[in-house]
Motif scaffolding. Sequence first.
Motif, mmCIF file in Angstrom:
data_model
loop_
_atom_site.group_PDB
_atom_site.id
_atom_site.type_symbol
_atom_site.label_atom_id
_atom_site.label_comp_id
_atom_site.label_asym_id
_atom_site.label_seq_id
_atom_site.Cartn_x
_atom_site.Cartn_y
_atom_site.Cartn_z
ATOM 1 N N GLN A 370 44.907 -34.775 10.459
ATOM 2 C CA GLN A 370 43.544 -34.595 9.171
ATOM 3 C C GLN A 370 42.443 -35.532 8.849
ATOM 4 N N ARG A 371 42.262 -37.183 9.176
ATOM 5 C CA ARG A 371 41.542 -38.086 9.350
ATOM 6 C C ARG A 371 40.387 -37.393 10.725
ATOM 7 N N LEU A 372 41.608 -36.912 11.844
ATOM 8 C CA LEU A 372 40.503 -36.761 13.221
ATOM 9 C C LEU A 372 39.511 -35.557 13.013
ATOM 10 N N ALA A 373 40.321 -34.466 12.023
ATOM 11 C CA ALA A 373 39.724 -33.073 11.167
ATOM 12 C C ALA A 373 38.393 -33.590 11.064
ATOM 13 N N LEU A 374 38.542 -34.339 9.863
ATOM 14 C CA LEU A 374 37.422 -34.655 9.133
ATOM 15 C C LEU A 374 36.034 -35.419 9.463
ATOM 16 N N THR A 375 36.721 -36.737 10.783
ATOM 17 C CA THR A 375 35.764 -37.425 11.292
ATOM 18 C C THR A 375 35.121 -35.974 12.303
ATOM 19 N N ILE A 376 35.970 -34.878 12.846
ATOM 20 C CA ILE A 376 34.660 -34.452 13.855
ATOM 21 C C ILE A 376 33.888 -33.417 12.544
ATOM 22 N N GLY A 377 34.991 -32.736 11.919
ATOM 23 C CA GLY A 377 33.989 -32.174 10.931
ATOM 24 C C GLY A 377 32.108 -32.974 10.747
ATOM 25 N N LYS A 378 32.995 -33.582 10.101
ATOM 26 C CA LYS A 378 31.083 -34.776 9.139
ATOM 27 C C LYS A 378 30.497 -34.518 11.131
ATOM 28 N N SER A 379 30.301 -35.177 12.016
ATOM 29 C CA SER A 379 29.779 -35.537 13.239
ATOM 30 C C SER A 379 29.605 -34.345 12.738
ATOM 31 N N LEU A 380 29.595 -33.225 12.996
ATOM 32 C CA LEU A 380 29.097 -31.801 13.496
ATOM 33 C C LEU A 380 28.352 -31.984 12.478
ATOM 34 N N ILE A 381 28.683 -31.910 11.204
ATOM 35 C CA ILE A 381 27.455 -31.816 10.700
ATOM 36 C C ILE A 381 26.364 -32.341 10.042
ATOM 37 N N LYS A 382 26.687 -33.538 10.205
ATOM 38 C CA LYS A 382 25.864 -34.404 10.191
ATOM 39 C C LYS A 382 24.511 -34.392 11.173
ATOM 40 N N SER A 383 25.559 -33.729 12.417
ATOM 41 C CA SER A 383 24.356 -34.196 13.937
ATOM 42 C C SER A 383 23.973 -32.585 13.973
ATOM 43 N N HIS A 384 24.532 -31.741 13.171
ATOM 44 C CA HIS A 384 23.826 -30.355 13.356
ATOM 45 C C HIS A 384 22.662 -29.927 13.542
#
Length: 402
Positions: A370-384
């Motif tokens: 769950q933490r890994l999915a959130l790390t990837i998800g948040k990074s994608l949103i912030k870097s998109h």
Amino acid sequence: MTQQYHPLTEPEAIEFAKTIPGLFRPDAVLTSREIGDGNLNLVFHISDPSSGASIILKQALPYAKVVGESWPLSLDRARIESEALRIEGELCPDLVPQVYRYEPELALTVMEDLSDHIIMRKGLIERRTYPLFAGHIGRFLARTLFFTSDLGMNQQDKKERQKRFINPDLCKITEDLIFDHPYTDADTNSFDAAIRDEAEQLWNDKELHLEVARLRHGFLTNGQALLHGDLHTGSIFVTEQSTKVIDPEFAYYGPMGFDIGAVLANLLLNYAGQEGWNEEGESRNEYRAYLLQTIKDVWTTFERQFRELWDEANVDRISGTKAFQDIYVEQLLRDTFGYAGCKMVRRIVGLAHVADIDTIPDAAAKERAQRLALTIGKSLIKSHRQAASIDELIELAEKSVI
Ligand code: SR1
Ligand code: MG
């Protein structure tokens, strides 16, 4: 048979199936099983055991099954789904189920039975590989998005078509569950107590909220193409040789990157759930490498075919300007990153989760996923907005694994 709307029972589903000419022998003794395991509809599997013939009847309920009657939903989504399947079927006949009949009064669609396939999410959880999937879904995305957009169809016809795909109830689900609730302490949210710290960070991260607001605005206003609208791995049936996209009831005119991002996000959610070794001692890291390669292949197939279609079949003279194609595709990649991120975050803290992570038996491993999915998800949103290559998504996923 014209009937007033009511949810069918299993025997009624059989009676209805018998009225459709050409599907079953007149003397067939049919069996019926309600097999719907999704969030919204009834799904009947009707078969004639003696001949092996079978079909699916899908009936919309007037409310969201996952929540109950307190969440009403329009039955018109059955029409939207059957019309979207027909359009997708014209563009990619091998990649969607055949529709035999749509019955508006009963909000019922009769379609091809795909029981020889499995739901892709299940296949990925079992760590199966699908060598043709990336090519199939890349083609599906390129053709359905291009030929329903202002680039690939008559622009006045597109406006007429847009009218038929205004889908307010189902869009509201997406607007709330993907672009709003995960970022506030909403009643619909659902997450394990172990990751409450993560949820609270999501609620308070103003930088993240700004990027989600941009993406939400795109979803609300950018009617680029007719989207599937819910293109997760539970909406895809697969075998090693075949891919079938089902369930386009969320179809509407929206940003292309939302559909592409949905596919990539669900591969990444499975990636987040894979760690260590399986019971046979095989490294799951190899499976992660397979998932990342699939992601890369999906995007590159999509991009290559979309550009080819643009070069060969563009209907908009001024858009033939080559530099505009580059600008357009660069923006699609940025949108894809952002929407993929939003789709990941909602599946961890929002209303509807994914089995790829929820069924991990070990609590500590589940929390890591769950933490890994959130790390990837948040990074994608912030870097998109800075995304320039699909390789950046691959690197981001790799480096997020600690
Ligand atoms: C209330 S419906 C919850 C989710 O299920 C569908 O598949 C969509 O993803 C929706 O957001
Ligand atoms: Mg669905």
